[in-house]
Design an enzyme around this catalytic site. Structure first.
Site, PDB file in Angstrom:
ATOM      1  N   LYS A  26      25.410  15.696   6.110  1.00 46.41           N
ATOM      2  CA  LYS A  26      24.566  15.718   7.304  1.00 46.41           C
ATOM      3  C   LYS A  26      23.435  16.720   7.089  1.00 46.41           C
ATOM      4  CE  LYS A  26      24.198  17.383  11.968  1.00 46.41           C
ATOM      5  NZ  LYS A  26      24.824  17.903  13.182  1.00 46.41           N
ATOM      6  N   GLY A  78      24.208  22.097  21.641  1.00 45.09           N
ATOM      7  CA  GLY A  78      25.007  23.026  22.439  1.00 45.09           C
ATOM      8  C   GLY A  78      24.605  23.111  23.900  1.00 45.09           C
ATOM      9  N   ALA A 100      24.183  15.735  19.242  1.00 49.28           N
ATOM     10  CA  ALA A 100      23.786  16.886  20.054  1.00 49.28           C
ATOM     11  C   ALA A 100      23.387  16.500  21.468  1.00 49.28           C
ATOM     12  CB  ALA A 100      22.651  17.684  19.432  1.00 49.28           C
ATOM     13  N   GLY A 101      23.794  17.334  22.404  1.00 50.79           N
ATOM     14  CA  GLY A 101      23.382  17.183  23.790  1.00 50.79           C
ATOM     15  C   GLY A 101      24.429  16.604  24.716  1.00 50.79           C
ATOM     16  N   ASN A 149      30.227  18.556  19.328  1.00 47.52           N
ATOM     17  CA  ASN A 149      31.089  19.693  19.014  1.00 47.52           C
ATOM     18  C   ASN A 149      31.381  20.499  20.279  1.00 47.52           C
ATOM     19  OD1 ASN A 149      32.408  21.932  17.961  1.00 47.52           O
ATOM     20  ND2 ASN A 149      30.899  22.398  16.447  1.00 47.52           N
ATOM     21  N   THR A 150      30.314  21.091  20.849  1.00 49.38           N
ATOM     22  CA  THR A 150      30.497  22.021  21.956  1.00 49.38           C
ATOM     23  C   THR A 150      31.157  21.378  23.171  1.00 49.38           C
ATOM     24  OG1 THR A 150      28.465  23.051  21.161  1.00 49.38           O
ATOM     25  CG2 THR A 150      29.295  23.804  23.277  1.00 49.38           C
TER      26      THR A 150
END
Lengths: 263, 72
Positions: free
Chosen positions: A106, A167, A193-194, A215-216
């Site tokens: 990635k 994040g 993301a997001g 992830n977050t």
């Protein structure tokens, strides 16, 4: 017979590798390796992102990620998080390839710390170099259909536009551009993301994305394992809804019960 | 009179002295690390794992030794 399509057959492929799960999860920000491994299990993910960092030579016997998440069972996708130039990202991935022995990676090249927005000029340059060196980069990028096309032309094996800043958990801010990217791409498109909660993941899949990377949203949930399950369901639900083809929107009501035979 | 044959190197930004004649794999092992579980860069050049046992540590070498950690 009107047999339902077997859902098991709904796989996706990137760079010649085929996966069933459309959810890719990160391995950062967890309280412990145990919690991290359990969340991966609950998410059903077959790919996890990992970072490349210096070993701690002062304490070489610290527990390692690979002791908890087996790279033989789960595909490790090394990232270039924290890299702000093409050179740094390329250097990181050369090391990652030696550490892991595989070329699927990635790529993310960031423009600034405040927004962690991708630097597309550096990202495109890094993609070109990596492809020449035999890497198969899945590329984090802005939600710009033209930039996405340029990355694909440069040899990106997957396009991974942000839904919102890394994040942030703000959800998909621009459905129109994500959809435009999906329609224009011949390689897999994954929102990266997001995503903040399950409905965000479902939206990404309903737009026709091949997958979602997060992830977050899982790691910072009060109960990461429960959120991992929620995300798994949301990705599956969104995918099924996309395949099913949603109804047309209309501006006024349309009764579901027949008007004929009213007493 | 004894000659100091030890070499001055850097590993992950830290200065170290190691005996001369060590292979890179031996140097990594002496740090308590498994050469099969890390990737090694010397002077900005990735060293293929297959050659770690053959190449010797040289005076002034700058090593980066990395592995996979959690990340998103």
């Amino acid at each position: 017979m009107n047999a339902p399509k077997p859902i098991e057959a709904d796989t996706w492929s990137v760079a010649g590798r085929t996966f069933t799960s459309r959810l890719i999860v990160g391995t950062g920000k967890y309280k412990s390796f145990e919690e991290n491994a359990a969340a991966v299990e609950a998410s059903g993910a077959e790919i996890v992102t990992v970072a490349v960092r210096r070993v701690n030579i002062a304490d070489p016997n610290q527990p390692r990620l690979t002791d908890f998440i087996d790279p033989k069972k789960i595909t490790y996708l090394p990232n270039t998080a924290g890299c702000f130039s093409a050179e740094d990202a390329i250097r990181t991935l050369r090391l990652a390839r030696e550490a892991g022995g595989w070329s699927l990676v990635k790529l993310e090249v960031l423009g600034e710390a405040k927004t962690l927005y991708p630097d597309m000029r550096e990202t495109l340059r890094a993609t070109e170099v990596l492809v020449k060196e035999g890497f198969e980069p899945m590329v984090y990028c802005v939600d710009d259909p033209i930039a996405a096309k340029q990355l694909e032309e440069a040899g990106a094996v997957a396009i991974m536009p942000l839904g919102a800043p890394i994040g942030s958990g703000l959800g998909i801010q621009n459905r129109v551009t994500i959809r435009l990217i999906v329609e224009g791409a011949a390689v897999p498109v994954l929102v990266d993301a997001g995503v903040g909660t399950s409905s965000d993941a479902a939206v990404a899949m309903e737009l026709g994305c091949d997958g979602v990377l997060m992830n977050t949203a899982i790691a910072e949930a009060k109960d990461p394992l429960l959120m991992a399950r929620a995300m798994r369901s949301a990705v599956e639900a969104g995918r099924l809804a996309y395949l099913a083809g949603r109804m047309q929107k209309r501006r006024y009501a349309d009764p579901s019960s027949p008007l004929a035979g009213l007493i | 009179m004894s000659l100091d044959t030890s070499l001055s190197i850097r590993v992950n930004g830290e200065h170290r002295r190691v005996p001369g004649g060590l292979s890179i794999a031996e140097m990594v092992s002496q740090l308590g690390l498994d050469p099969l579980r890390v990737a090694v860069e010397r002077n900005l050049e990735v060293i293929p794992r297959s050659t770690l046992g053959e190449l010797c540590v040289e005076d002034g070498d700058d090593f980066e030794i990395v592995h996979f950690v959690g990340g998103g």
